[in-house]
Write an enzyme that holds these catalytic residues in place. Sequence first.
Site, mmCIF file in Angstrom:
data_model
loop_
_atom_site.group_PDB
_atom_site.id
_atom_site.type_symbol
_atom_site.label_atom_id
_atom_site.label_comp_id
_atom_site.label_asym_id
_atom_site.label_seq_id
_atom_site.Cartn_x
_atom_site.Cartn_y
_atom_site.Cartn_z
ATOM 1 N N SER A 144 -3.834 5.058 1.065
ATOM 2 C CA SER A 144 -3.503 5.581 -0.252
ATOM 3 C C SER A 144 -4.806 5.753 -1.030
ATOM 4 O O SER A 144 -5.531 4.792 -1.254
ATOM 5 C CB SER A 144 -2.580 4.587 -0.972
ATOM 6 N N LYS A 170 -2.601 9.723 1.857
ATOM 7 C CA LYS A 170 -1.774 9.906 0.649
ATOM 8 C C LYS A 170 -2.718 9.982 -0.528
ATOM 9 O O LYS A 170 -3.599 9.129 -0.665
ATOM 10 C CB LYS A 170 -0.815 8.726 0.520
ATOM 11 N N LYS A 172 -3.102 10.203 -4.760
ATOM 12 C CA LYS A 172 -2.425 10.011 -6.035
ATOM 13 C C LYS A 172 -2.612 11.274 -6.862
ATOM 14 O O LYS A 172 -3.698 11.885 -6.849
ATOM 15 C CB LYS A 172 -3.039 8.818 -6.773
ATOM 16 N N ASP A 197 1.504 11.097 -4.238
ATOM 17 C CA ASP A 197 2.268 10.085 -4.980
ATOM 18 C C ASP A 197 1.988 10.246 -6.467
ATOM 19 O O ASP A 197 0.846 10.109 -6.910
ATOM 20 C CB ASP A 197 1.853 8.679 -4.506
ATOM 21 N N GLU A 222 6.031 11.612 -3.452
ATOM 22 C CA GLU A 222 6.545 10.276 -3.766
ATOM 23 C C GLU A 222 6.724 10.112 -5.270
ATOM 24 O O GLU A 222 5.795 10.354 -6.036
ATOM 25 C CB GLU A 222 5.544 9.250 -3.209
ATOM 26 N N ASP A 247 9.991 5.686 -4.538
ATOM 27 C CA ASP A 247 9.317 4.386 -4.511
ATOM 28 C C ASP A 247 9.914 3.556 -5.652
ATOM 29 O O ASP A 247 10.871 2.780 -5.453
ATOM 30 C CB ASP A 247 7.797 4.600 -4.663
ATOM 31 N N LYS A 271 9.222 -1.282 -0.129
ATOM 32 C CA LYS A 271 8.275 -2.347 -0.493
ATOM 33 C C LYS A 271 9.106 -3.599 -0.723
ATOM 34 O O LYS A 271 9.985 -3.604 -1.599
ATOM 35 C CB LYS A 271 7.542 -2.018 -1.796
ATOM 36 N N GLY A 299 2.727 -0.151 -0.028
ATOM 37 C CA GLY A 299 1.800 -1.267 -0.226
ATOM 38 C C GLY A 299 1.569 -1.542 -1.692
ATOM 39 O O GLY A 299 1.833 -0.686 -2.550
HETATM 40 O O1 OSB Z 1 2.844 3.647 -5.824
HETATM 41 O O2 OSB Z 1 2.531 3.097 -3.815
HETATM 42 C C1 OSB Z 1 2.280 2.950 -5.001
HETATM 43 C C2 OSB Z 1 -0.535 0.429 -5.395
HETATM 44 C C3 OSB Z 1 -0.100 -0.267 -6.503
HETATM 45 C C4 OSB Z 1 1.054 0.109 -7.120
HETATM 46 C C5 OSB Z 1 1.789 1.183 -6.633
HETATM 47 C C6 OSB Z 1 1.369 1.875 -5.515
HETATM 48 C C7 OSB Z 1 0.163 1.508 -4.914
HETATM 49 C C8 OSB Z 1 -0.427 2.221 -3.777
HETATM 50 C C9 OSB Z 1 -1.376 1.436 -2.906
HETATM 51 O O3 OSB Z 1 -0.255 3.390 -3.565
HETATM 52 C C10 OSB Z 1 -0.833 1.232 -1.552
HETATM 53 C C11 OSB Z 1 -1.658 0.237 -0.746
HETATM 54 O O4 OSB Z 1 -1.463 -0.975 -0.914
HETATM 55 O O5 OSB Z 1 -2.472 0.684 0.040
HETATM 56 MG MG MG Z 2 4.176 4.891 -4.815
#
Ligand code: OSB
Ligand code: MG
Length: 377
Positions: A144, A170, A172, A197, A222, A247, A271, A299
């Site tokens: 991510s 992925k 953001k 995401d 996402e 999510d 999650k 994650g």
């Molecule tokens: O939206 O998936 C998410 C991290 C913190 C809070 C929300 C998210 C995330 C990540 C990181 O995208 C995922 C990771 O732990 O690699």
């Molecule tokens: Mg997410």
Amino acid sequence: MPITRESAPVTVDGFELRVLHLPLVSPFTTSFGTESVREVMVVRALTADGDGWGEIVTQAAPLYSSEYTESAWDVATRWLIPSLLERRTIAGEQVGGILEPFKGHRMVKAGLELAVLDAGLRAEGRSFAEYLGAERDRVPSGVSVGIQESPAALVETVAGYLEQGYVRIKIKIKPGRDVADTAAVREAFGTIPLQVDANSAYTLADIEMLAELDAFDLLLIEQPLQEDDIVDHATLAGRVRTPICLDESIVSHKATLDALALGAASIINIKAGRVGGYLEAVRIHDTCRAAGIPVWCGGMLETGIGRAANAALAALPGFTLPGDISASDRFYTQDIVTEPAVLEDGHVRVPTGPGLGVEVDLAALGAVTVAREVVRA
Ligand code: OSB
Ligand code: MG
């Protein structure tokens, strides 16, 4: 046939809670903010037959969900831990039911359940992966990638992860940093497995912009809309070609059933923290698998404790898409376990030792602990 999961009951003498500050190797930026230090909590179940570890994946501020460090600490010490200690001898499978009267606070419940499960399974000499029903000894590793200074900087960052062998990227996105960023990555790297995401940064007023993402053949988008916007996600799903993955909206097995019934998502991010525990996560997996809905393991920048648990979960057969289970060094220079997850040929190994299969490095843990309390029976 559903698998019956039974772990050994343990007599819990107390729970140790810690707040940790783990410096990140680089700042992580999402639509809701930037983190440079991961504030997270770990919990240790203290039993005569050995300890068990869990992770409470809250963040410092209630920006991803309503939970945050102080709310987690308060509800754990004031309500959740006392109710578990009142029962004293408990199996991991009973934790969810004991804590059910207390509304919400799912990340805390998940961490406590994991600590009890880990203690019971370690006492039995049985791995968490085997207990959950894992069918693979390694899982494909996706990464991510946070929002960078510019699309060009994003391309450079992604190039580094692809070089390391990550099998899925992925990125953001947020309003103003969406189409151009996605286009830049697609143009630079061709047909790599790519998804975005939004962390609930958009509304239905953004349908036209979100439809522009259809041009990039993404695996999924996402959580484009708010956590509560299940009906709006269904509307959006009817208007764009890119599969919608939820999510934040998926807070329970029931929420999953509702989202699928409404057509709000065709892929689910699982999650354990967000849904109140690994056992609830498995129930969501089982339902989605039966319905032919792909799931993947999300994650929360986990330490080696939660990362080991996530690898075990992601080894279940319905996890047909790569998860956000990167190597420890994607986030941390110093983890709190003796053998942090590493990337091997684009995969992370599923631990096979008793319980979570990782050993906590107590010196490393001590060095990042900023608060500690033991609540005794
Ligand atoms: O939206 O998936 C998410 C991290 C913190 C809070 C929300 C998210 C995330 C990540 C990181 O995208 C995922 C990771 O732990 O690699
Ligand atoms: Mg997410």
